[in-house]
Design a protein around this motif. Sequence first.
Motif, PDB file in Angstrom:
ATOM      1  N   HIS A  78     -24.808  -8.543 -40.947  1.00 60.04           N
ATOM      2  CA  HIS A  78     -25.391  -8.482 -39.936  1.00 60.04           C
ATOM      3  C   HIS A  78     -26.073  -7.573 -39.943  1.00 60.04           C
ATOM      4  CE1 HIS A  78     -26.970 -12.676 -40.247  1.00 60.04           C
ATOM      5  NE2 HIS A  78     -26.266 -13.186 -39.060  1.00 60.04           N
ATOM      6  N   ALA A 105     -27.327  -5.325 -42.506  1.00 61.32           N
ATOM      7  CA  ALA A 105     -29.588  -5.166 -41.913  1.00 61.32           C
ATOM      8  C   ALA A 105     -29.430  -5.042 -40.929  1.00 61.32           C
ATOM      9  CB  ALA A 105     -29.397  -6.927 -41.832  1.00 61.32           C
ATOM     10  N   PHE A 106     -28.959  -5.307 -39.491  1.00 58.66           N
ATOM     11  CA  PHE A 106     -29.622  -4.381 -38.443  1.00 58.66           C
ATOM     12  C   PHE A 106     -30.190  -2.536 -38.812  1.00 58.66           C
ATOM     13  CE2 PHE A 106     -29.170  -2.588 -34.214  1.00 58.66           C
ATOM     14  CZ  PHE A 106     -29.817  -3.004 -33.016  1.00 58.66           C
ATOM     15  N   SER A 150     -32.810  -2.081 -40.810  1.00 59.40           N
ATOM     16  CA  SER A 150     -34.167  -2.723 -39.886  1.00 59.40           C
ATOM     17  C   SER A 150     -34.095  -1.387 -38.981  1.00 59.40           C
ATOM     18  CB  SER A 150     -33.990  -4.165 -38.962  1.00 59.40           C
ATOM     19  OG  SER A 150     -33.243  -5.284 -40.125  1.00 59.40           O
ATOM     20  N   TYR A 201     -30.838  -9.584 -32.303  1.00 55.58           N
ATOM     21  CA  TYR A 201     -30.960  -9.508 -33.522  1.00 55.58           C
ATOM     22  C   TYR A 201     -30.501 -10.670 -34.749  1.00 55.58           C
ATOM     23  CZ  TYR A 201     -31.793  -7.181 -38.429  1.00 55.58           C
ATOM     24  OH  TYR A 201     -31.482  -6.687 -39.685  1.00 55.58           O
ATOM     25  N   VAL A 202     -29.796 -11.529 -34.438  1.00 57.15           N
ATOM     26  CA  VAL A 202     -29.238 -12.255 -34.782  1.00 57.15           C
ATOM     27  C   VAL A 202     -29.164 -13.771 -34.908  1.00 57.15           C
ATOM     28  CG1 VAL A 202     -27.084 -11.046 -35.735  1.00 57.15           C
ATOM     29  CG2 VAL A 202     -26.538 -12.390 -34.152  1.00 57.15           C
ATOM     30  N   SER A 207     -32.643 -10.811 -38.047  1.00 54.88           N
ATOM     31  CA  SER A 207     -31.990 -10.964 -39.263  1.00 54.88           C
ATOM     32  C   SER A 207     -32.252 -11.532 -40.512  1.00 54.88           C
ATOM     33  CB  SER A 207     -30.366 -11.173 -38.554  1.00 54.88           C
ATOM     34  OG  SER A 207     -29.569 -10.818 -39.957  1.00 54.88           O
ATOM     35  N   TYR A 215     -27.900  -6.346 -30.501  1.00 56.41           N
ATOM     36  CA  TYR A 215     -27.452  -7.078 -31.812  1.00 56.41           C
ATOM     37  C   TYR A 215     -27.773  -8.532 -31.867  1.00 56.41           C
ATOM     38  CZ  TYR A 215     -25.070  -7.639 -36.059  1.00 56.41           C
ATOM     39  OH  TYR A 215     -24.388  -7.979 -37.144  1.00 56.41           O
TER      40      TYR A 215
END
Lengths: 430, 325
Positions: free
Chosen positions: A2, A5-6, A9, A166-167, A400, A163
């Motif tokens: 994650h 990916a964070f 992104s 995001y996840v 995510s 975060y």
Amino acid sequence: MHLRAFLLSALRSATSGGRRYHLWMGGLTVIMLAGGYAYLEQANHGLVVTGMNDHVSWGLYISNLAFLVGLAAAAVILVLPAYILKDVDFSQAVLIAEGVAVSALVMCLAFVMANSPGWPWKWWRLAPGVGLLNWPDSMLAWDVILLNGYLVLNLAIPFYILYSHYVGREPLKRKYVPFIYVSVFWAVSIHLVTAFLFSGLTARPFWNSALLGPRFLASAFTAGPAFMILLLGFIRSNSEYPISDSAISKLATVTAVAAQVNLVMLLSELIFEFFTPTHHNISARYLFFGLGEHDALVPWIRTGIALNVTATITLMIHPLRKNPRVLMWACAALFLGIWVEKGIGLVIPGFIPSPLGEIVEYAPTWVELWVTAGIWAMGMFVLTVLVRVALPIELGVLRSPHLEDSQPYRVVRPRSTRTRYPDVRPVRKR
Amino acid sequence: MSDDGNSVTPDGAEDGTVLQKPVDRRGALGMLAAGVAAGAAAASACRPLNAATPEERELRVLEWQEFTQKHYRRMTDAERAETIQRIERLAKIRHDEDVTIATTDAQPGVLFGYAFNISKCKGYRNCIEACINENNLDRASDTQYIRIFEMEDGGINLEEADATYQHEVPAEGHFYLGTQCFQCANPPCVPVCPVGATWQEPDGIVVIDYNWCVGCRACMAACPYWARRFNWAQAEVPLNEVNPNQHYLGNRARKKGVVEKCTFCIHRTRKGQLPACVAACPPGARVFGNLLDPDSEIRWVLANKHLFRLKEELATEPRYWYFSD
């Protein structure tokens, strides 16, 4: 998984945008490069390329530091109501306020670096263990600790919240609220300590006043929310991000009150300095009226005060404050006015005349102006990136790719009840 | 960048100059912390390593050691000796100067005091000239530790005084008052330093470790007597005018970007000589001595004259008194 990916992104989000966005970021980059070149000049030749001298030994850099610490501290105006008092109006804006704090702190640290000549790596001498940090004696040592700590707090808390969103998790209160409490006290102390840096010096009667700390806070809580109103107004008209009218109007009220307190303090300083003229008020005389032919700062400070007074009166009149256009102009004037008054208007007169009565005036050189412009551009750049990453996450657009249920996640933290059903207020349980 | 930067350490190790001495934990940490920085510093020189002459290589190693050097007060005697050797060598390489740098400590039972006779000073400013020559002050910016204020009789308001007079002295109806660092017993410039680069020695002299100073100038803002000066550019002293008789805490070469100040000529007074300004004063308006010695001239002045000090209300307790006959 994650985290990677964070970061990707975030990078994508910060580097993609329309033509206006790229023009803005490109413009900032050009200014930063010019500032970087000016900084190189200064690092190579020494501070002789600035307007500072043995008499006026701090200049534009420390002036900006004094102002920007206030901008950083002002995040507390939103953090305290949003997280601790559970104010729904500010809950959407608070992450942006923390972004402003981060960018202001980046600028503060850059100005500290710029103020000390040569290459910044010599600051290893402050590092714990290997260096020597003159703590608790030196106010500057306190300031170094507090500014860096506040930067970490304002990076870590929003990062955790963003975060989590995001996840697709709800951030855990017990994990971040304790740090919110710390950051509230921390915000006030960074600015008070910066004031003590000046007010503790008996050598400089102009700063040596018990009012300086409170005045710093009042001006910070004026300029900070004023800047937030400008920023939120811009975000509201250029994105989908829900910022309620009441958030703006509450900030406007805070700004109006703080601006009045600030003017009261200015007035009491003026009475203190001029009711019974003594030798101690000579710097104030220099600032407001000039000493003979030495009057470089007189038009400067008078412009600043005119901006402050006009904007404050505007904000005090309800119909004017409630008019969005007028509000924006008043906030811009206030921000500029405080920068004038609290930056150069505070720092330079402390050195004029010198403690032995000699008068040497100060004017920044092009190198100083470019370095300063470069640092401001860097701050705006950082702020833009942070906002650019935070908004899509908070809007639920950016999630995510590794989430099983990858449909856009319901907006959680900005209490969506408010935006979806503006008439329904969440019921608070006692 | 990394090529150039990394190569400094191995080179030094080969020469045996860097890792020759046993490295303690703090020293090792210091080297680590500064390693990155020094790498970048070396890279910024932007000279290809293979083109460097042995002397240039030595210079780079020495500069790296100088950059990572400890705080003066934390050095052992051996480290001090090594530091001195390095600074002397650097003076030789950089400016072809043969200098001797002392690290003489404060002598036990000595506390320096200074008195200035305002009825004797005639404003000749020989003291300023002697100070410039003795302390290797920057000629380019005309740095001066001493100010001589021409004051009108009947007042001691410095704001109305003139320190830039250009006419025959003594001027009718005026007297002269000199200032320099007063080596306050309660110096406001010392606690403000964020890195502890300035402190008061046991004999009362406030000194600066020029190699530790980061140049933030907080001390300059804190001094109520405007006694501190900054190296806005690299100081310039003509080779034939350099005073080779130097002290680590005193008149040795200052780098660009550090603060300096009067040290009562620490390199002279710790050997029992008078400060240059005292020795140079034609009318003998300056009295200097050991406050702890009851038979000293300064003690006689303090006991027998009417005295004042500047800005007593600030409780800085200057060890610098004014008196008149």
